[in-house]
Motif scaffolding. Structure first.
Motif, PDB file in Angstrom:
ATOM      1  N   ALA A  27     -10.672 -20.672 -23.861  1.00  0.00           N
ATOM      2  CA  ALA A  27     -11.412 -21.138 -25.038  1.00  0.00           C
ATOM      3  C   ALA A  27     -12.863 -21.445 -24.684  1.00  0.00           C
ATOM      4  CB  ALA A  27     -10.726 -22.365 -25.641  1.00  0.00           C
ATOM      5  N   PHE A  31     -15.573 -19.293 -26.620  1.00  0.00           N
ATOM      6  CA  PHE A  31     -16.390 -20.040 -27.563  1.00  0.00           C
ATOM      7  C   PHE A  31     -17.859 -20.054 -27.123  1.00  0.00           C
ATOM      8  CE2 PHE A  31     -18.119 -23.761 -29.703  1.00  0.00           C
ATOM      9  CZ  PHE A  31     -17.627 -23.577 -30.991  1.00  0.00           C
ATOM     10  N   LYS A  34     -19.312 -16.570 -27.946  1.00  0.00           N
ATOM     11  CA  LYS A  34     -19.429 -16.361 -29.383  1.00  0.00           C
ATOM     12  C   LYS A  34     -20.549 -17.238 -29.977  1.00  0.00           C
ATOM     13  CE  LYS A  34     -14.879 -14.524 -30.428  1.00  0.00           C
ATOM     14  NZ  LYS A  34     -15.376 -13.247 -30.943  1.00  0.00           N
ATOM     15  N   GLU A 149      -9.766 -16.282 -29.823  1.00  0.00           N
ATOM     16  CA  GLU A 149     -10.870 -15.599 -30.505  1.00  0.00           C
ATOM     17  C   GLU A 149     -10.882 -15.942 -31.996  1.00  0.00           C
ATOM     18  OE1 GLU A 149     -11.757 -11.622 -27.845  1.00  0.00           O
ATOM     19  OE2 GLU A 149     -10.126 -11.519 -29.323  1.00  0.00           O
ATOM     20  N   SER A 152     -11.844 -19.643 -32.471  1.00  0.00           N
ATOM     21  CA  SER A 152     -13.261 -19.826 -32.118  1.00  0.00           C
ATOM     22  C   SER A 152     -14.164 -19.394 -33.268  1.00  0.00           C
ATOM     23  CB  SER A 152     -13.613 -19.039 -30.856  1.00  0.00           C
ATOM     24  OG  SER A 152     -12.979 -19.582 -29.726  1.00  0.00           O
TER      25      SER A 152
END
Length: 163
Positions: A27, A31, A34, A149, A152
């Protein structure tokens, strides 16, 4: 959709699983990337509710699956949640119900509102917890990455709306 954190702007997120070698570092890596791609300026970290893997890199299987999709795990090392995390992070995101309860147990009352379950931000998942892939095969790590994904993207969407 769950409120991000008491209607306040989120500038830092801590992802938490048990050992901080599979789910929460995944994560963290996903994250972080992204957020960077979407121009969201946010501090991201991960930790575990236990210190068994303190200082270790994320699990090789997590790294292999994540790196195959372009995520970078190079600066992530396992650590245990510490008392200061509850004050220092705007949002503390648990991967599953057990870790959520452990965080709630450790967290001072004035910071309880910061603790959320990660998959509440997922758009297309029936599951409420990110399953621990540690004792399973490679398919479990792919599944975790898919869940991470999705959640996030949902969390970033909510942060942009509130920010």
């Amino acid at each position: 959709m769950t409120q991000v954190s008491n209607n306040s702007t989120v500038k830092s997120v801590l992802f938490v699983c048990m050992g901080n070698i599979c789910r929460s570092p995944t994560a963290d890596a996903v994250f972080r990337q992204k957020a960077r791609e979407q121009g969201v300026d946010i501090d991201v970290d991960s930790a575990g509710t236990i210190a068994f893997h303190q200082g270790e890199m994320p699990d090789k299987r997590s790294r292999e699956v994540g790196e195959a999709r372009g995520y970078d795990f190079s600066d992530i090392r396992a650590r245990k949640v510490v008392k200061e995390d509850f004050e220092n992070f705007d949002l503390i995101v648990a991967m599953d119900q057990d870790n959520l309860q452990e965080l709630q147990h450790q967290c001072p009352k004035e910071f309880q509102h910061k603790i959320k379950l990660f998959l509440t931000y997922a758009k297309d998942r029936a599951e409420i917890c990110v399953p621990d892939p540690y004792y399973g095969g490679s398919h479990g790590f792919e599944h975790v990455l898919n869940l991470v994904e999705d959640a996030s993207e949902g969390l970033l969407r909510e942060i942009r709306i509130k920010g």
